[in-house]
Every structure is written in C-alpha cells, then in structure tokens.
Design a protein around this motif. Structure first.
Motif, mmCIF file in Angstrom:
data_model
loop_
_atom_site.group_PDB
_atom_site.id
_atom_site.type_symbol
_atom_site.label_atom_id
_atom_site.label_comp_id
_atom_site.label_asym_id
_atom_site.label_seq_id
_atom_site.Cartn_x
_atom_site.Cartn_y
_atom_site.Cartn_z
ATOM 1 N N UNK A 21 0.249 -17.770 9.132
ATOM 2 C CA UNK A 21 0.125 -18.869 10.463
ATOM 3 C C UNK A 21 -1.496 -19.511 10.042
ATOM 4 N N UNK A 22 -1.497 -20.621 11.011
ATOM 5 C CA UNK A 22 -2.848 -21.524 11.087
ATOM 6 C C UNK A 22 -3.545 -20.815 12.079
ATOM 7 N N UNK A 23 -4.716 -20.025 11.829
ATOM 8 C CA UNK A 23 -5.337 -19.164 12.803
ATOM 9 C C UNK A 23 -6.316 -20.395 13.437
ATOM 10 N N UNK A 73 3.471 -19.946 -0.125
ATOM 11 C CA UNK A 73 3.158 -20.658 1.149
ATOM 12 C C UNK A 73 2.515 -22.126 0.639
ATOM 13 N N UNK A 74 2.894 -23.015 1.671
ATOM 14 C CA UNK A 74 2.365 -24.394 1.327
ATOM 15 C C UNK A 74 1.744 -24.758 2.620
ATOM 16 N N UNK A 75 0.571 -25.441 2.562
ATOM 17 C CA UNK A 75 -0.217 -25.722 3.858
ATOM 18 C C UNK A 75 -1.013 -27.016 3.464
ATOM 19 N N UNK A 76 -1.498 -27.546 4.611
ATOM 20 C CA UNK A 76 -2.236 -28.733 4.549
ATOM 21 C C UNK A 76 -3.857 -28.427 4.793
ATOM 22 N N UNK A 121 -9.230 -21.858 11.887
ATOM 23 C CA UNK A 121 -9.070 -22.879 10.729
ATOM 24 C C UNK A 121 -8.709 -22.414 9.588
ATOM 25 N N UNK A 122 -8.422 -20.985 9.148
ATOM 26 C CA UNK A 122 -7.897 -20.347 8.234
ATOM 27 C C UNK A 122 -6.421 -20.159 8.162
ATOM 28 N N UNK A 123 -6.196 -20.095 7.034
ATOM 29 C CA UNK A 123 -4.731 -19.530 6.612
ATOM 30 C C UNK A 123 -4.641 -17.878 6.829
ATOM 31 N N UNK A 124 -3.501 -17.552 7.662
ATOM 32 C CA UNK A 124 -3.424 -16.157 7.456
ATOM 33 C C UNK A 124 -2.007 -15.596 7.333
ATOM 34 N N UNK A 125 -1.936 -14.223 6.698
ATOM 35 C CA UNK A 125 -0.697 -13.819 6.166
ATOM 36 C C UNK A 125 -0.610 -12.279 6.754
ATOM 37 N N UNK A 126 0.601 -11.982 7.432
ATOM 38 C CA UNK A 126 0.777 -10.790 7.900
ATOM 39 C C UNK A 126 2.076 -10.175 7.524
ATOM 40 N N UNK A 127 2.047 -9.111 6.990
ATOM 41 C CA UNK A 127 3.345 -8.575 6.526
ATOM 42 C C UNK A 127 3.201 -6.931 6.795
ATOM 43 N N UNK A 128 4.543 -6.435 6.867
ATOM 44 C CA UNK A 128 4.724 -5.153 7.158
ATOM 45 C C UNK A 128 5.454 -4.319 6.099
ATOM 46 N N UNK A 133 -6.440 -14.938 16.793
ATOM 47 C CA UNK A 133 -5.537 -16.007 17.395
ATOM 48 C C UNK A 133 -4.950 -16.960 16.647
ATOM 49 N N UNK A 134 -3.809 -17.284 17.004
ATOM 50 C CA UNK A 134 -3.134 -18.433 16.457
ATOM 51 C C UNK A 134 -3.506 -19.882 16.763
ATOM 52 N N UNK A 135 -3.727 -20.657 15.626
ATOM 53 C CA UNK A 135 -4.256 -21.888 16.280
ATOM 54 C C UNK A 135 -3.469 -23.226 16.267
ATOM 55 N N UNK A 136 -2.036 -22.846 15.297
ATOM 56 C CA UNK A 136 -1.429 -24.007 14.905
ATOM 57 C C UNK A 136 -0.198 -23.540 14.535
ATOM 58 N N UNK A 137 0.558 -23.861 13.543
ATOM 59 C CA UNK A 137 1.859 -23.541 12.929
ATOM 60 C C UNK A 137 2.016 -22.252 12.465
#
Length: 370
Positions: A196-198, A244-247, A201-208, A176-180
């Motif tokens: 996306x911010x899951x 990617x940048x994140x906080x 609380x983790x950063x997720x990366x999806x690509x095709x 599930x997405x939890x934020x940006x």
C-alpha cells in the motif's frame, strides 16, 4: 509530507466522485476476474454509483449485463471483484452509501446474488482503498481495506461458512494508508499479503508468516519514493514471492521483485509509457512464465509490458494499443490472465457507456462487453 498526503487524498476523492457522480457517463471503475467455470473474464463496473456485473453467457455466446440485482445499492467508492474458484462463484467488495464495506456474492447455484452489509462494520467508515484477494487455502475471498482510523484492516475467511476474521491491531505498526492498496495471495505463505501507498509517501508491504505473525517492510522500496498514485501486485511462482508495480511522484512506473534473498528494483524499463495515469494493472502470464503490466501512458493509450521473468532476466517487451481514451472517459483499467485463451486480457472503459476487453495477443483483438 502532509501536503503530498492531502493532495493525493484529494485526487482519490475526486476519482471516487467521478465514479459515483450522476453527471458522468460511462463505467469509470472496473474490476475484472477470470471465471474458470465460464472460461471467460467477468467484470464489475461502477457508473453513476450503480453496480453492473458483465459476464459471458454461454447460451448466447455473448456478454450480458446484470443490473437489477444491485438496483437498491449505491456504490460511493471503489469496487474489487474476486472469483472464488473452489465455490465456482464471483464475489465483490465495495463501499456503500453508508461509507462502509459491503459485499455481494453469488449463491451456491449462482442463480441469485446475496448481499452482506454487516460483516465488516468493525472497520468503521471506509476512508480509502479496497482490495479483494482469493485465499486459495480457504477457497474464499479475503479483503484489505482502509478503515476509519486510516490504517489497514484485513478480513479473512473463518470456518467453512461465510464468517470473517478481522485483523487490525497487528497491522497498525505499518502506519496510515495514504492511497492505493494491492492484495496478492502468496502460495509460499499460504496467505494473502498487501502493498500500500503509505501516508508518508512510501511503499509498504505487509505479509503474514505461517506462525500467524504479521511482518512489515518499507525500506527496500525507497528507490521509488515518494509514491504518487496506483499500486499493482502479482505473485511470481518462479521466484515464489510477490512482486509490485508502483508510480512515483514524477509519474514513472517502477517494479520491485524478489530474487536471491532480497528485493530488486527496475525503474528504467518502462520509460516508453512516459508519465502513467492513475491506473495500473498487473498479472502473471502463466503461458509465457513472466510478469505483465498495463497502464495508461501520457499519450492517452494503453501501454503493455511483458517480461521480467523468472530465469534471472529482466528484459521487457513493450507495445501500445491503438485505443485512446476520450477526454470524457476516466482511464481505469484492470487485467486478468485467461486460462482458456492462454493470454492476458485487459478491460477498460470505452466511449459512451461501454466496456472494451483487449487480449494481449499480437493483434490487440478487442471485444465490446455489454
């Protein structure tokens, strides 16, 4: 945990209300694009739930605003603009009054705006972020959105017209997405990807991949765990990969980039900004050949970092703008690379009802937009 997810979703909801509330002043949600046909940036803003398109008028040499075309539409969430360069037009995605995804796009002659409120209903009610992206292979926009199931949905171009292909099942394994959400077109894959911010609380990366199979990664980004707030992505053409940048939960900016077959982490180069706000913008500086990121720091000023280039170096140059956000103005920024001026340009709300565009040159030249 669930508590962090609930707290962040509450802050996201508050930010959305801030954009759409009739009691607030100023354009608080902004999404910027560079329009090659106009040789200038354009901006879509949301103020009191109303959409405005700010664009450069070559005839007068100043910025104009377009409001009437969107007068019958209310935006109740975020907005994401994309310039479809092959069609010489701008399109933007937004959450409508019905809480579903909508789109406005310019007609082929750019003389009128067309509204599409029916192509994305299969995602259900939008429960979070919207991230548009220019799909170069098709010459059209694509979009990632958090659907009613709280999972990521992707709508991409199908055929030569205005039809859309919807993908959701292949993305469910990412959780599930939890934020940006941040979208980026990866030339090496000839397709867009998303970070996306899951909800975990983790950063997720999806690509095709080129064979059509979607891949999900998350373990490589745990150095920034737990996340709290915005995500901004760019394509690094030197490394041939997204970055990617994140906080994180301490409010500190982190950067992940691909090199030598794996992900690398930089969480130390951006301390000058202190705790950053809930807005991060990033672009690839084509002139200098390196990444650039802007954020609002704990001092209320815009901080700009440039560096992390492709030659193996990760040195970042830092400068802070004199622009300080008034307490009544929500810190929401976006950034584009201006090919005409060969530099990055930042767009942010100003006091009152205005917008300010800063270029990232030596003097931080500012232009007030209509």
């Amino acid at each position: 945990g669930n508590n962090n997810k609930q707290q962040y979703q509450q802050r996201e909801a508050e930010a959305t209300m801030y954009c759409s509330s009739p009691s607030t002043n100023g354009p608080f949600c902004v999404s910027a694009v560079y329009e090659p046909h106009a040789r200038m940036p354009a901006v879509v803003s949301v103020r009191r739930g109303r959409l405005t398109y700010h664009h450069y008028d070559a005839g007068t040499g100043v910025y104009a605003r377009e409001v009437a075309a969107f007068a019958q539409t209310q935006c109740t969430g975020t907005v994401s603009a994309v310039c479809e360069e092959a069609r010489r037009r701008t399109t933007f995605f937004f959450v409508g009054a019905d809480r579903r995804l909508h789109r406005y796009y310019q007609s082929e002659s750019a003389a009128a705006w067309e509204h599409d409120g029916s192509s994305f209903t299969s995602a259900g009610v939008v429960t979070g972020a919207v991230a548009g992206v220019y799909e170069e292979f098709a010459g059209r926009a694509g979009v990632f959105v958090q659907g009613s199931d709280h999972h990521l949905h992707y709508f991409g171009p199908e055929g030569a017209g205005e039809a859309w292909a919807h993908e959701a099942a292949a993305l469910r394994s990412a959780g599930e997405v939890g934020g940006s959400v941040a979208a980026v077109y990866e030339a090496t894959l000839a397709h867009s990807s998303a970070f996306f911010h899951g909800a975990d609380g983790r950063l997720h990366y999806v690509y095709r991949q080129k064979d059509g199979h979607w891949v999900h990664e998350t373990d490589a980004f745990d150095a920034a765990r737990p996340l709290w707030g915005p995500v901004a992505a760019l394509y690094d053409p030197v490394r041939g990969h997204a970055a990617v940048f994140c906080k994180n939960s301490q409010g500190l900016l982190h950067y992940f980039f691909w090199e030598d077959g794996g992900w690398h982490h930089d969480g130390a180069s951006f301390s000058a900004a202190g705790e950053v706000s809930d807005s991060i913008a990033a672009v690839w500086d084509q002139q200098a050949g390196h990444a650039a990121v802007a954020c609002c720091g704990s001092d209320g000023r815009i901080h700009y970092f440039a560096g992390g280039g492709g030659n193996g170096g990760s040195e970042w140059a830092h400068k802070a703008a004199h622009h300080a956000f008034p307490p009544s103005v929500h810190c929401n920024i976006d950034m584009v690379f201006s090919k005409e001026r060969a530099l990055a340009e930042l767009v942010c709300p100003a006091a009152g009802n205005g917008l300010t565009c800063y270029d990232a040159g030596p003097q931080w030249t500012a232009v007030d937009l209509a």
